[in-house]
Design an enzyme around this catalytic site. Structure first.
Site, PDB file in Angstrom:
ATOM      1  N   ARG A  69       0.876  -1.170   0.000  1.00 33.13           N
ATOM      2  CA  ARG A  69       0.000   0.000   0.000  1.00 33.13           C
ATOM      3  C   ARG A  69       0.910   1.216   0.000  1.00 33.13           C
ATOM      4  O   ARG A  69       1.968   1.199   0.637  1.00 33.13           O
ATOM      5  CB  ARG A  69      -0.836   0.063   1.287  1.00 33.13           C
ATOM      6  CG  ARG A  69      -1.796  -1.085   1.466  1.00 33.13           C
ATOM      7  CD  ARG A  69      -3.175  -0.720   0.927  1.00 33.13           C
ATOM      8  NE  ARG A  69      -4.142  -1.737   1.279  1.00 33.13           N
ATOM      9  CZ  ARG A  69      -4.338  -2.871   0.615  1.00 33.13           C
ATOM     10  NH1 ARG A  69      -3.597  -3.157  -0.446  1.00 33.13           N
ATOM     11  NH2 ARG A  69      -5.257  -3.727   1.006  1.00 33.13           N
ATOM     12  N   LYS A 109      10.467   3.455   8.094  1.00 32.05           N
ATOM     13  CA  LYS A 109      10.971   4.097   9.306  1.00 32.05           C
ATOM     14  C   LYS A 109      12.280   4.791   8.980  1.00 32.05           C
ATOM     15  O   LYS A 109      13.016   4.361   8.078  1.00 32.05           O
ATOM     16  CB  LYS A 109      11.228   3.043  10.392  1.00 32.05           C
ATOM     17  CG  LYS A 109      11.231   3.599  11.784  1.00 32.05           C
ATOM     18  CD  LYS A 109       9.825   3.768  12.314  1.00 32.05           C
ATOM     19  CE  LYS A 109       9.803   4.310  13.717  1.00 32.05           C
ATOM     20  NZ  LYS A 109       8.471   4.191  14.325  1.00 32.05           N
TER      21      LYS A 109
HETATM   22  P1  NAD Z   1      10.333  10.298  23.335  1.00 33.80           P
HETATM   23  O1  NAD Z   1      11.696  10.628  22.879  1.00 33.80           O
HETATM   24  O2  NAD Z   1       9.286  11.343  23.339  1.00 33.80           O
HETATM   25  O3  NAD Z   1      10.367   9.685  24.814  1.00 33.80           O
HETATM   26  C1  NAD Z   1      11.216   8.648  25.217  1.00 33.80           C
HETATM   27  C2  NAD Z   1      11.387   8.786  26.722  1.00 33.80           C
HETATM   28  O4  NAD Z   1      12.104   7.676  27.219  1.00 33.80           O
HETATM   29  C3  NAD Z   1      12.190  10.040  27.103  1.00 33.80           C
HETATM   30  O5  NAD Z   1      11.571  10.683  28.198  1.00 33.80           O
HETATM   31  C4  NAD Z   1      13.557   9.482  27.467  1.00 33.80           C
HETATM   32  O6  NAD Z   1      14.240  10.282  28.412  1.00 33.80           O
HETATM   33  C5  NAD Z   1      13.183   8.130  28.024  1.00 33.80           C
HETATM   34  N1  NAD Z   1      14.253   7.145  27.945  1.00 33.80           N
HETATM   35  C6  NAD Z   1      15.163   6.989  26.968  1.00 33.80           C
HETATM   36  N2  NAD Z   1      15.968   5.967  27.254  1.00 33.80           N
HETATM   37  C7  NAD Z   1      15.558   5.466  28.426  1.00 33.80           C
HETATM   38  C8  NAD Z   1      15.994   4.395  29.245  1.00 33.80           C
HETATM   39  N3  NAD Z   1      17.029   3.650  28.902  1.00 33.80           N
HETATM   40  N4  NAD Z   1      15.323   4.150  30.381  1.00 33.80           N
HETATM   41  C9  NAD Z   1      14.276   4.913  30.748  1.00 33.80           C
HETATM   42  N5  NAD Z   1      13.817   5.942  30.011  1.00 33.80           N
HETATM   43  C10 NAD Z   1      14.451   6.209  28.875  1.00 33.80           C
HETATM   44  O7  NAD Z   1       9.903   9.044  22.450  1.00 33.80           O
HETATM   45  P2  NAD Z   1       8.432   8.516  22.175  1.00 33.80           P
HETATM   46  O8  NAD Z   1       7.968   9.130  20.914  1.00 33.80           O
HETATM   47  O9  NAD Z   1       7.617   8.612  23.394  1.00 33.80           O
HETATM   48  O10 NAD Z   1       8.749   6.985  21.838  1.00 33.80           O
HETATM   49  C11 NAD Z   1       8.930   6.019  22.852  1.00 33.80           C
HETATM   50  C12 NAD Z   1       8.734   4.631  22.267  1.00 33.80           C
HETATM   51  O11 NAD Z   1       7.420   4.554  21.685  1.00 33.80           O
HETATM   52  C13 NAD Z   1       9.691   4.253  21.142  1.00 33.80           C
HETATM   53  O12 NAD Z   1       9.927   2.859  21.195  1.00 33.80           O
HETATM   54  C14 NAD Z   1       8.915   4.593  19.888  1.00 33.80           C
HETATM   55  O13 NAD Z   1       9.357   3.867  18.763  1.00 33.80           O
HETATM   56  C15 NAD Z   1       7.528   4.168  20.322  1.00 33.80           C
HETATM   57  N6  NAD Z   1       6.436   4.786  19.547  1.00 33.80           N
HETATM   58  C16 NAD Z   1       6.298   6.129  19.460  1.00 33.80           C
HETATM   59  C17 NAD Z   1       5.225   6.670  18.750  1.00 33.80           C
HETATM   60  C18 NAD Z   1       4.964   8.150  18.681  1.00 33.80           C
HETATM   61  O14 NAD Z   1       3.899   8.544  18.160  1.00 33.80           O
HETATM   62  N7  NAD Z   1       5.818   9.015  19.180  1.00 33.80           N
HETATM   63  C19 NAD Z   1       4.328   5.823  18.089  1.00 33.80           C
HETATM   64  C20 NAD Z   1       4.480   4.445  18.207  1.00 33.80           C
HETATM   65  C21 NAD Z   1       5.540   3.943  18.946  1.00 33.80           C
END
Ligand code: NAD
Length: 474
Positions: A69, A109
């Site tokens: 898609r 990605k």
């Molecule tokens: P973000 O950067 O906004 O937040 C990540 C948070 O995790 C930060 O506060 C950071 O300080 C903390 N962090 C980083 N390493 C860490 C560790 N080792 N231990 C504890 N805390 C830690 O990122 P996000 O957008 O919230 O994404 C987080 C996860 O969710 C990722 O795996 C991402 O792929 C997934 N995700 C995000 C979205 C989105 O819409 N942003 C959508 C689907 C999946």
């Protein structure tokens, strides 16, 4: 976080092993399965940016896993440890996620090796714009072919820069705003996108608890109210998940793990206060009141009802899996539980709600944003007042028959739906429906012995059918 002591498979291998188990439950030709698994292409780019008079070079990737898609869809991650393997694994998860929640996108990605905390806003803008330009040149950003979104280390600010860069290079493309999602609302974004992944996690959890026989699998019952929750990562996804669970569902957030340590209070933490502190101080260390744990990851091992890893991949692995005591693991992050660790968790009776289902809220609302951009009109703009006048007439008709409607109910009834109402309603509907499909497959197929395998099998079946119906071009 220290590197795992145990030699584990790469992120991509972990995703592919789950794929193989799911494929084994299906009647899909082996070679077609192999093609779907492998992914289509990956572009590596290295580019220079002048910062404080010095040339710095950056390396990044955009992987396209599937184009059954179009456009292919998936976030862009800014983090110091990004690698090609990671980007390819995340692109594959996007393919399966989109298929599962019935969003008509392929999977992609992107990632850039950078620690955003080390650069000021001006430098970040230059780096982001340059990376975007490199991807635009090769059609790795385009409303019709490949549409990025935020991920770890990126947000609405970066998406606005990407949209602006695309618009500067393709001003005649009338759909240029649809080249990226997760933009600020004032730049063509949609209300509810920032909270979407977290809200989707909560919608998914609510649906899980609506099925007592599923909750029983994890030795849980009732609703989310009062459930003890530990969450890792108070970023975009973690913050919204924790805040909504606390404020709307009455859950108790007993632990928050961040990169600089963890906070624990069995009576519950104030998510908003911790988040404000983190924003001002850059971490959670020094927050007054709850117990502070320097080695934050140890809190993953504390007993709780629901453990929500919302930071990064591979945090529950062969090193700590034997000590995990949560009843339910809700994968808000992508790939937080490794394949080998999951096999052990399953033996321990710990249930996992998998990433490809649970964190799909972001891409669902990105889909709504993309449609909004293509249709060039805000959802609800033409219908809201009309609905209000229709509802007013209904209230009048009921009351004319002598039935008095309370002011509170009348106000609720009167209200026409605006963009945020429609986005949340569409997201809720999608998350409920996808959970029901996933649990049905899980309960019906003996071979699909986890939600993850069930979710992947549903996705693979749809993608395979799509290739078989389309034929293989050219
Ligand atoms: P973000 O950067 O906004 O937040 C990540 C948070 O995790 C930060 O506060 C950071 O300080 C903390 N962090 C980083 N390493 C860490 C560790 N080792 N231990 C504890 N805390 C830690 O990122 P996000 O957008 O919230 O994404 C987080 C996860 O969710 C990722 O795996 C991402 O792929 C997934 N995700 C995000 C979205 C989105 O819409 N942003 C959508 C689907 C999946």
């Amino acid at each position: 976080m220290p590197a795992p002591k145990t030699q584990e498979k790469s992120f991509r291998e972990n995703v592919n092993l789950a794929f193989d188990l799911a494929l084994a439950t299906l009647d899909v030709p082996e070679k077609l399965g192999y093609y779907i698994k492998c992914g289509n292409n990956v572009y590596q780019v290295r580019f220079p940016v002048k910062i404080n008079g010095e040339v710095e070079s950056f390396i990044g990737w955009r992987a396209v896993h599937s184009e059954h898609r179009l456009p292919a869809k998936g976030g862009i991650r800014f983090a110091p440890m990004v690698s090609q393997d990671e980007v390819e694994a995340l692109a594959a998860l996007m393919t399966y996620k989109c298929a599962l929640v019935n969003v008509p996108f392929g999977g992609s990605k992107g990632g850039l090796v950078i620690d955003p905390r080390k650069y000021d806003e001006e430098a970040m803008e230059r780096i982001t714009r340059r990376f975007a330009f490199e991807l635009i040149k090769k059609d790795y950003i385009s409303p019709a072919i490949n549409v990025p979104a935020p991920d770890m280390g990126t947000g609405a600010r970066e998406m606005a820069w990407i949209a602006s860069t695309y618009s500067a290079h393709k001003p005649a493309d009338i759909d240029r705003m649809a080249c990226v999602t997760g933009k600020p609302v004032s730049q063509g974004g949609i209300r509810g996108r920032t909270e979407a992944t977290g809200r989707g996690v909560v919608f998914g959890l609510r649906e899980f608890f609506r099925h007592p026989e599923d909750a029983k699998l994890a030795n849980l019952q009732g609703t989310l109210e009062g459930k003890k929750i530990i969450i890792q990562g108070l970023g975009n996804v973690g913050y919204h998940t924790a805040k909504i669970l606390q404020e709307e569902d009455g859950s108790k957030i007993v632990g928050i793990i961040e990169y600089d340590g963890a906070l624990y209070d069995p009576k519950g933490l104030d998510v908003e206060k911790v988040s404000q502190f983190k924003q001002n101080q850059g971490g959670v260390k020094g927050f007054k009141g709850p117990k502070y744990i320097k080695e934050g990851a140890l809190l993953l091992e504390e007993p709780c009802d629901i453990l929500i890893p919302a930071a990064m991949e591979g945090v529950i692995n062969l090193d700590n899996v034997q000590r995990i005591k949560a009843k339910l693991i809700a994968e808000a992050a992508n790939g937080p539980v490794t394949f080998d660790a999951e096999l052990i968790l399953r033996k321990k009776g710990i249930v996992i709600i998998p990433d490809i289902y649970l964190n799909a809220g972001g891409v669902v609302v990105s889909y709504f944003e993309w449609i909004k951009n293509l249709s060039h009109i805000r959802f609800g703009r033409m219908t809201r007042r009309w609905e209000e006048s229709q509802n007013e007439m209904l209230i009048e008709a009921i009351e004319s028959k002598g039935h008095k409607i309370s002011e509170r109910l009348a106000n609720k009834l009167r209200k026409g739906s605006g963009e945020l109402d429609l986005v949340r309603s569409g997201l809720d509907d999608t998350m409920r429906e996808a959970f029901q499909k996933m649990r049905e497959y899980y309960w019906r197929h003996d071979q699909a012995d986890s939600y993850r395998i069930a979710a992947m099998a549903i996705a693979i079946k749809l993608i395979a059918a799509s290739y078989e119906e389309q034929g293989v071009y050219p």
